[in-house]
Design a protein around this motif. Structure first.
Motif, PDB file in Angstrom:
ATOM      1  N   PHE A 124      48.466  31.704  30.165  1.00 21.50           N
ATOM      2  CA  PHE A 124      47.768  32.039  28.918  1.00 21.50           C
ATOM      3  C   PHE A 124      46.412  31.341  28.848  1.00 21.50           C
ATOM      4  O   PHE A 124      45.400  31.955  28.498  1.00 21.50           O
ATOM      5  CB  PHE A 124      48.631  31.646  27.714  1.00 21.50           C
ATOM      6  N   MET A 170      42.692  33.197  28.685  1.00 26.12           N
ATOM      7  CA  MET A 170      41.764  33.009  27.578  1.00 26.12           C
ATOM      8  C   MET A 170      40.390  32.538  28.063  1.00 26.12           C
ATOM      9  O   MET A 170      39.371  32.839  27.447  1.00 26.12           O
ATOM     10  CB  MET A 170      42.325  32.005  26.568  1.00 26.12           C
ATOM     11  N   ARG A 203      40.118  37.088  21.914  1.00 23.04           N
ATOM     12  CA  ARG A 203      41.368  36.381  22.157  1.00 23.04           C
ATOM     13  C   ARG A 203      42.515  36.746  21.214  1.00 23.04           C
ATOM     14  O   ARG A 203      43.653  36.886  21.678  1.00 23.04           O
ATOM     15  CB  ARG A 203      41.108  34.872  22.147  1.00 23.04           C
ATOM     16  N   PHE A 217      45.896  38.231  22.722  1.00 23.43           N
ATOM     17  CA  PHE A 217      47.151  37.501  22.561  1.00 23.43           C
ATOM     18  C   PHE A 217      48.302  38.462  22.256  1.00 23.43           C
ATOM     19  O   PHE A 217      49.362  38.407  22.880  1.00 23.43           O
ATOM     20  CB  PHE A 217      47.012  36.466  21.444  1.00 23.43           C
ATOM     21  N   PRO A 240      51.755  30.849  25.812  1.00 21.94           N
ATOM     22  CA  PRO A 240      50.968  30.506  24.615  1.00 21.94           C
ATOM     23  C   PRO A 240      51.697  29.540  23.689  1.00 21.94           C
ATOM     24  O   PRO A 240      51.082  28.660  23.077  1.00 21.94           O
ATOM     25  CB  PRO A 240      50.732  31.863  23.936  1.00 21.94           C
TER      26      PRO A 240
END
Length: 337
Positions: free
Chosen positions: A249, A253, A261, A265, A320
């Motif tokens: 993750f 990013m 982002r 996500f 994440p």
């Protein structure tokens, strides 16, 4: 005095591995017009690493310094950060203590840098030298062990399409690292607690890439990577794959603008969950049928590959949340210090 190249060898308890690497470096060819050095970064070793280096310094090459420094903070990136601060070369080549460079490696690195001034970093062609030969099925995921063979022609890496090379056998321009790589990286081991150790090299390279520098594969720089048998065992491979997934993750990013982002996500979360479900149905479910013993006996190694892939997918899905948990703990820790 600035040199052309520093070979930085980061090592932890490398007394048995270092002699092979140093012998390879001692016998480099066509380096008469190259100013280079070898720098050993001892990453808190408890064996005779320092003694081995002192012994080699006695009969080392006259025009090639062999220097030693100590880094007490455990972790590859802490050791490499130490190498960056201590190096005198305009280029820094990172050779691990289980990497055996070919006799023209130093020459090939310097020549490639001259021909490609926009290359902020470039990697080696890395061959696996296995203590135990892996099965054909395991060879499907063997590249995760820092083995890279993309042919005999140079190749420009595009992180979104072709990924990034490992740190073993990587050459970077020192000024590029010092200017664009943050002094504090996220994907490193801290205080014995690794957050996502599988992505620390990629994090460095993404910062270089984002700054507009090119990242190349240079096949004329060849290395044999020593792979002990335990790195082919299920326990090690599954832990490695989970670790690689957990760093995914943050790396994703880094390739996006801040406004992209939130949408990314959600997209990645749904996409990663779908991949887990599809992989489970296609590769894990067959074990639930009555002929499970036949399935396992016929596809034993393939099962390991499937399990490893599932570990990577699960790690990616939870990355994440793992990152958020880590940052929260770090915030609390910093407040209490």
């Amino acid at each position: 005095m600035s040199l052309d190249l520093t070979i930085a060898i980061t090592t932890y308890n490398g007394e048995k591995r270092l002699p092979q690497v140093l012998e390879k470096l001692k016998n480099q060819i066509d380096t008469k017009n190259i100013k280079w050095e070898v720098l050993i970064v001892d990453n808190n070793s408890t064996d005779n690493t320092a003694k081995i280096i002192r012994e080699y310094q006695v009969n080392w090459l006259k025009n090639v310094p062999l220097r030693y420094c100590f880094e007490s903070q455990q972790g590859v990136q802490f050791a490499r950060k130490k190498a960056i601060s201590e190096a005198k070369g305009d280029l820094i080549g990172f050779i691990d203590d289980d990497n055996l460079p070919y006799s023209n490696w130093v020459k090939a690195a310097c020549e490639f840098a001259k021909k490609n001034p926009k290359a902020g970093a470039f990697s080696s062609r890395i061959h696996g030298l296995f203590e135990t030969e892996p099965s054909e099925e395991l060879k499907k995921i063997i590249f995760y062990l820092a083995i890279v063979d993309r042919g005999v022609e140079p190749m420009l890496y595009e992180p979104r399409q072709k990924g990034l090379p490992p740190g073993a056998g990587l050459v970077v321009r020192r000024e590029v690292w010092e200017k664009y790589v943050p002094s504090r990286l996220l994907l490193v081991s801290r205080s014995g607690n690794s957050i996502m150790a599988g992505g620390e090299d990629a994090e460095v390279l993404l910062h270089i890439y984002r700054a507009g520098w090119e990242i190349w594969y240079n096949p004329t720089m060849e290395i044999d990577h020593l792979i002990p048998s335990w790195r082919l065992e299920k326990t090690y491979l599954t832990q490695l794959m989970r670790s690689i997934g957990l760093g995914r993750f943050h790396l994703r990013m880094l390739l996006l603008q801040w406004w992209e982002r939130p949408i990314a996500f959600v997209f990645y979360l749904i996409n990663d969950l779908c991949k887990i479900i599809i992989h489970f149905i296609a590769n894990i479910c067959p074990r639930l049928f009555p002929n499970i013993q036949d399935f396992i006996s016929i596809n034993c190694e393939n099962n390991i590959v499937n399990i490893c892939e599932m570990e990577r997918l699960i790690g990616t899905f939870f990355s994440p949340f793992h990152l958020a948990k880590f940052k929260f703990k770090e915030l609390i820790f910093n407040k209490n210090v």
